[in-house]
Design an enzyme around this catalytic site. Structure first.
Site, PDB file in Angstrom:
ATOM      1  N   ASN A 109       0.858  -1.194   0.000  1.00  0.00           N
ATOM      2  CA  ASN A 109       0.000   0.000   0.000  1.00  0.00           C
ATOM      3  C   ASN A 109       0.892   1.242   0.000  1.00  0.00           C
ATOM      4  O   ASN A 109       0.923   2.002   0.961  1.00  0.00           O
ATOM      5  CB  ASN A 109      -0.877   0.008   1.258  1.00  0.00           C
ATOM      6  CG  ASN A 109      -2.251  -0.591   1.004  1.00  0.00           C
ATOM      7  OD1 ASN A 109      -2.745  -0.607  -0.121  1.00  0.00           O
ATOM      8  ND2 ASN A 109      -2.878  -1.076   2.051  1.00  0.00           N
ATOM      9  N   SER A 135      -5.872  -5.496  -3.460  1.00  0.00           N
ATOM     10  CA  SER A 135      -6.885  -5.481  -2.404  1.00  0.00           C
ATOM     11  C   SER A 135      -7.517  -6.847  -2.227  1.00  0.00           C
ATOM     12  O   SER A 135      -7.655  -7.604  -3.176  1.00  0.00           O
ATOM     13  CB  SER A 135      -7.984  -4.466  -2.742  1.00  0.00           C
ATOM     14  OG  SER A 135      -8.987  -4.531  -1.751  1.00  0.00           O
ATOM     15  N   ASN A 193      -9.312   2.490  -0.865  1.00  0.00           N
ATOM     16  CA  ASN A 193      -9.291   2.423   0.597  1.00  0.00           C
ATOM     17  C   ASN A 193     -10.089   3.557   1.224  1.00  0.00           C
ATOM     18  O   ASN A 193     -10.741   3.369   2.252  1.00  0.00           O
ATOM     19  CB  ASN A 193      -7.848   2.446   1.107  1.00  0.00           C
ATOM     20  CG  ASN A 193      -7.197   1.081   1.003  1.00  0.00           C
ATOM     21  OD1 ASN A 193      -7.553   0.297   0.139  1.00  0.00           O
ATOM     22  ND2 ASN A 193      -6.244   0.795   1.862  1.00  0.00           N
TER      23      ASN A 193
HETATM   24  C1  6PG Z   1      -7.537  -4.041   1.112  1.00  0.00           C
HETATM   25  C2  6PG Z   1      -7.469  -3.273   2.401  1.00  0.00           C
HETATM   26  C3  6PG Z   1      -6.091  -3.344   2.977  1.00  0.00           C
HETATM   27  C4  6PG Z   1      -6.027  -2.996   4.444  1.00  0.00           C
HETATM   28  C5  6PG Z   1      -6.362  -1.568   4.726  1.00  0.00           C
HETATM   29  C6  6PG Z   1      -6.726  -1.356   6.167  1.00  0.00           C
HETATM   30  O1  6PG Z   1      -7.917  -3.417   0.140  1.00  0.00           O
HETATM   31  O2  6PG Z   1      -7.222  -5.214   1.117  1.00  0.00           O
HETATM   32  O3  6PG Z   1      -7.804  -1.951   2.184  1.00  0.00           O
HETATM   33  O4  6PG Z   1      -5.289  -2.569   2.150  1.00  0.00           O
HETATM   34  O5  6PG Z   1      -6.855  -3.831   5.135  1.00  0.00           O
HETATM   35  O6  6PG Z   1      -5.234  -0.826   4.422  1.00  0.00           O
HETATM   36  O7  6PG Z   1      -6.554  -0.026   6.408  1.00  0.00           O
HETATM   37  P1  6PG Z   1      -6.634   0.637   7.823  1.00  0.00           P
HETATM   38  O8  6PG Z   1      -5.737  -0.139   8.743  1.00  0.00           O
HETATM   39  O9  6PG Z   1      -6.143   2.023   7.593  1.00  0.00           O
HETATM   40  O10 6PG Z   1      -8.050   0.535   8.239  1.00  0.00           O
END
Ligand code: 6PG
Length: 484
Positions: A109, A135, A193
């Protein structure tokens, strides 16, 4: 690299074998690819091989030269390490040892501006750099994520088929496509996100309305979400909300949600989305409210200090629970449409700013499966952009326009009821205000312009003149107006 070519049997290499990296490596292997494995500490590589080595063809390596020697040319190396400095360190080490035409893929990310910088630096060294948003969490990485690769179109020719193969598929269509140059893939993942934050905040508000507005218990609300998941709201996040609400805490016998600390954390991608939106001048109010709501939940000092503050006279709870529940579902749907509309506007603005030439409908296509915000209505978003590629906002596309028309009375009732009951609903109410603001012919912005001209001679345009022509009133003089 002087290792014998005969050792080069792997089509893809993965470095960084924490859960996401391991699962992606296994996913490639499940699709018949030979996967070279590398991790800074070899124990992780061995743990993966011990537990899953029989699932496919893996090549173990201890050092970067050994890892690269195992790869067919052009080499394709996927980095799955922590965003930021660790990513730069691995990129540098790889780039020093790689050869012209080799491809480095950052699947973390990463912040898209870092990806722009890295792509430029790597390109200047004759290598290819692909910033790929991935994702779907651990499960998606293993069984089919949504993949958003940005970078040189040329590298997609060699890399695309592999990524498409391991991605989720919906109606036979892969949830992976070339997004555009340099940082576009990570930009799109960032907005994904941001929408994820907004979606989760709206779900949280719906839950709280049912809990505090109707006095429903977690298992009862789980049932309601289960029902909602059969209709327009059908989505992964609604589905897992029902699962989380059903869960009973083994220690206390209470619903788990009632014993989890009430402070939402964040790793930062939502915050990045809002920062970028501020720079681009795109009002992503739903995402911003969601980021701030998480921050507020963690403002322990302020929350403690304000316990017991006056609520004023609160209204009566809804008497018709079924009607209120239906209203909440419609308000949730309408607010969700707004969240996606704002996110897609940000993608359009980013694409324009950076000359990425992103096709918004493609994003809807690749978000239909694999990713966290996968939802039934993404098909409708795709159709909307197919019909009108330059769509000003999703909320004017016929399907969404009608959906909001069908929900608007419920939406207003929910916002009014929540306000009367003192239930905070920043997502629902800001989405409604955004919708109302867009459709309002005259906002108070004209007054803002008048005030700016009064105290700072900042000038204003006139409705009866070309917008580019500016005027100033001599506020402290004779109050006559002159063109500027
Ligand atoms: C995805 C999620 C992944 C992650 C998030 C959580 O698309 O698989 O978005 O990237 O779970 O970054 O983000 P936070 O910790 O900021 O809630």
């Amino acid at each position: 690299m002087s290792s014998p070519e005969t050792n080069a049997t792997a089509q893809i290499g993965v470095t960084g074998l924490a859960v996401m990296g391991s699962n992606i490596a296994r996913n490639f292997a499940h699709h018949g690819y030979t996967v070279a494995l590398h991790n800074r500490s070899v124990s992780k590589t061995d743990a993966l091989l011990d537990a899953h080595g029989s699932e496919g063809k893996f090549v173990r390596s201890e050092t970067i030269p050994e890892f690269l020697a195992a790869l067919e040319k052009p080499r394709r190396v996927l980095i799955m390490v922590k965003a930021g400095d660790p990513t730069d360190a691995v990129i540098d080490e790889l780039a020093d040892a790689m050869e012209e035409g080799d491809i480095i893929i950052d699947g973390g990310n990463s912040l898209y501006t870092d990806t722009i910088r890295r792509e430029k630096a790597i390109r200047e060294r004759g290598l290819h750099f692909v910033g790929a948003g991935i994702s779907g969490g651990e499960e998606g990485a293993l069984n089919g994520p949504s993949i958003m690769p940005g970078g040189p179109a040329e590298s997609y020719k060699s890399l695309g088929p592999l990524l498409e193969e391991i991605s989720a598929h919906v109606d036979g269509v892969p949830c992976c496509t070339h997004i555009g140059p340099d940082g576009s893939g990570h930009f799109v993942k960032m907005v994904h996100n941001g929408i994820e934050y907004s979606d989760m905040q709206l779900i949280g508000e719906a839950y709280q309305l049912l809990r505090d507005g109707l006095g429903k218990t977690a298992p009862e609300i789980a049932e309601i979400f289960g029902e909602w998941n059969k209709g327009d709201l059908d989505s992964y996040l609604i589905e897992i909300t029902s699962e989380v609400l059903k869960q009973v805490d083994a220690k206390t016998g209470k619903p788990l949600v009632d014993v989890i600390l009430d402070e939402a954390e964040q790793k930062g991608t939502g915050r990045w989305t809002v920062k970028s939106a501020l720079d681009l001048g795109v009002p992503v109010t739903g995402i911003a409210e969601a980021v701030f709501a998480r921050a507020l939940s963690g403002s322990v000092t302020q929350r403690k200090a304000t316990t017991g503050l006056a609520s004023g006279s609160l209204g009566a709870k809804p008497t018709d629970a079924e009607k209120f529940t239906d209203d909440v579902s419609k308000a949730l749907y309408a607010s969700k449409i707004v969240a996606y509309a704002q996110g897609f506007n940000q993608i359009q603005a980013g694409s324009k700013e950076y000359d990425w030439n992103i096709t918004p409908g493609d994003m809807a296509t690749i978000w239909r499966g694999g990713c966290i915000i996968r939802a039934k209505f993404l098909n409708r978003i795709k159709e909307a952009f197919d019909d009108e590629p330059e769509l000003a906002t999703l909320i004017v596309a016929p399907y969404f326009r009608e959906a909001i028309e069908a929900a608007i009375d419920s939406w207003r009732r929910v916002v009014v009821t929540a306000t009367e009951l003192g239930i905070p609903i920043p997502g629902f109410s800001s989405a409604l205000s955004y919708y109302d603001a867009l459709r309002t012919e005259r906002l108070p912005a004209a007054l803002t312009q008048g005030l700016r001209d009064f105290f700072g001679a900042h000038t204003y345009g006139r409705i009866d003149e070309e917008p580019s022509k500016k005027f100033h009133t001599q506020w402290s003089g004779d109050r006559s107006e002159s063109p500027v």
